[in-house]
Design an enzyme around this catalytic site. Sequence first.
Site, PDB file in Angstrom:
ATOM      1  N   HIS A 155       4.322   3.620  12.316  1.00  0.00           N
ATOM      2  CA  HIS A 155       3.273   4.623  12.550  1.00  0.00           C
ATOM      3  C   HIS A 155       3.720   5.803  13.404  1.00  0.00           C
ATOM      4  CE1 HIS A 155      -0.353   1.762  11.593  1.00  0.00           C
ATOM      5  NE2 HIS A 155       0.617   1.696  10.691  1.00  0.00           N
ATOM      6  N   GLU A 182      -4.836   1.707   2.869  1.00  0.00           N
ATOM      7  CA  GLU A 182      -4.837   0.551   3.773  1.00  0.00           C
ATOM      8  C   GLU A 182      -4.895   0.999   5.223  1.00  0.00           C
ATOM      9  OE1 GLU A 182      -3.006  -2.644   6.322  1.00  0.00           O
ATOM     10  OE2 GLU A 182      -2.372  -0.565   6.022  1.00  0.00           O
ATOM     11  N   GLU A 183      -4.222   2.096   5.530  1.00  0.00           N
ATOM     12  CA  GLU A 183      -4.127   2.533   6.919  1.00  0.00           C
ATOM     13  C   GLU A 183      -5.463   2.992   7.492  1.00  0.00           C
ATOM     14  OE1 GLU A 183      -1.727   1.930   8.675  1.00  0.00           O
ATOM     15  OE2 GLU A 183       0.087   1.857   7.454  1.00  0.00           O
ATOM     16  N   ASP A 236       3.806  -6.481   3.649  1.00  0.00           N
ATOM     17  CA  ASP A 236       3.385  -5.423   4.566  1.00  0.00           C
ATOM     18  C   ASP A 236       3.666  -5.805   6.017  1.00  0.00           C
ATOM     19  OD1 ASP A 236       2.220  -3.020   5.362  1.00  0.00           O
ATOM     20  OD2 ASP A 236       0.168  -3.782   5.256  1.00  0.00           O
ATOM     21  N   ASP A 250      -0.273   4.426   1.045  1.00  0.00           N
ATOM     22  CA  ASP A 250      -0.550   5.432   2.065  1.00  0.00           C
ATOM     23  C   ASP A 250       0.228   5.162   3.343  1.00  0.00           C
ATOM     24  OD1 ASP A 250      -2.238   3.159   2.579  1.00  0.00           O
ATOM     25  OD2 ASP A 250      -3.355   4.375   4.020  1.00  0.00           O
ATOM     26  N   ASP A 258       6.194   1.457   6.434  1.00  0.00           N
ATOM     27  CA  ASP A 258       4.876   0.851   6.316  1.00  0.00           C
ATOM     28  C   ASP A 258       4.053   1.700   5.345  1.00  0.00           C
ATOM     29  OD1 ASP A 258       2.472  -0.447   6.680  1.00  0.00           O
ATOM     30  OD2 ASP A 258       2.164   0.267   8.719  1.00  0.00           O
ATOM     31  N   HIS A 262       0.820  -1.217   0.000  1.00  0.00           N
ATOM     32  CA  HIS A 262       0.000   0.000   0.000  1.00  0.00           C
ATOM     33  C   HIS A 262       0.852   1.264   0.000  1.00  0.00           C
ATOM     34  CE1 HIS A 262       0.398   0.905   4.390  1.00  0.00           C
ATOM     35  NE2 HIS A 262       0.416  -0.404   4.532  1.00  0.00           N
TER      36      HIS A 262
END
Length: 407
Positions: free
Chosen positions: A381, A176-177, A199, A83, A142, A81
């Site tokens: 994150h 995805e997030e 991922d 994002d 990520d 992903h």
Amino acid sequence: MTYPNLLDRFLTYVKVNTRSDEHSTTTPSTQSQVDFATNVLIPEMKRVGLQNVYYLPNGFAIGTLPANDPSLTRKIGFISHMDTADFNAEGVNPQVIENYDGGVIELGNSGFKLDPADFKSLEKYPGQTLITTDGTSLLGADDKSGIAEIMTAIEYLTAHPEIKHCEIRVGFGPDEEIGVGANKFDAEDFDVDFAYTVDGGPLGELQYETFSAAGAELHFQGRNVHPGTAKGQMVNALQLAIDFHNQLPENDRPELTEGYQGFYHLMDVTGSVEEARASYIIRDFEKDAFEARKASMQSIADKMNEELGSNRVTLNLTDQYYNMKEVIEKDMTPITVAKAVMEDLGITPIIEPIRGGTDGSKISFMGIPTPNIFAGGENMHGRFEYVSLQTMERAVDTIIGIVAYKG
């Protein structure tokens, strides 16, 4: 194996702000993801040798590397992903720490640091090249590490036709997030036997169990009167929210659970005496336990309304995704292949449940079994995120091994 373009490719990607927006109604949720896909990824997908490259309205950039061995009849997909999570992603200024000495890493001039005393994962990486933040943003490993790894694997296979491989489909997707990226994934168009999301986190992760997930939105309707004359008249909506929360099991919270334990997680509370709202997420691995958690919340709401004599508590439950184990256990081929490849490479597979979800959670239920493999990120994150270049290289090795596997 080392790959000369992997690091620069990754650094290029993470410097682009592709933060998603959970409040957006568009797909992708942010224009920056569209721009990243069309201006950065699509041209590079073509440069590294992918064919039939295109961008879909669902936000996915898709490409194909045809098989170069007719005996390898599988079609395998790899998905990552674009994002990044809900943390500052503007002005990402990565630090490259070569030959990490095992000590404290200062994150630029931010005053923050990566200290092995706080982050035990650092103990795995002395002598390796680490990519960190400068303390002012997340890194974006990520899942831009996954994108860089897939792209690098395709580049290597194109440059080395002596490596025989099956047909490969690649998909780089949005959002995805915020949990909606795979909602519009076109499984029929992707057309593979199975796929992998790249991922995961540390070296060796191989995951095919996720939470089943739901969201709970609660509305509490109070009745505001002057506090001096409130007795017998006031209904404090904020107190209703507190009363509801206190009826949930006090130990079923994220910070008190691990492994296969599920939880309720209070995400947000807003309001006043007159009206209040609360948002929860519900997570569990087993279907019966997941359903029981939702039923318990509904029972609490019903009981409160009965005691209050009116419908002051409204609960809306929305299922978000389900444990992909239910699909993948029917045919464990993607796990068998990835496990065998990792072991051949000297990587110890770490097969454990994901205390979260991936795009693969939804894609698996669309008919494409899609477990998750490691991409290398640690502390994802936030400002303490980092990744090992050597782990990223091993992820590329694993992708190449999977598509060349003849078992």
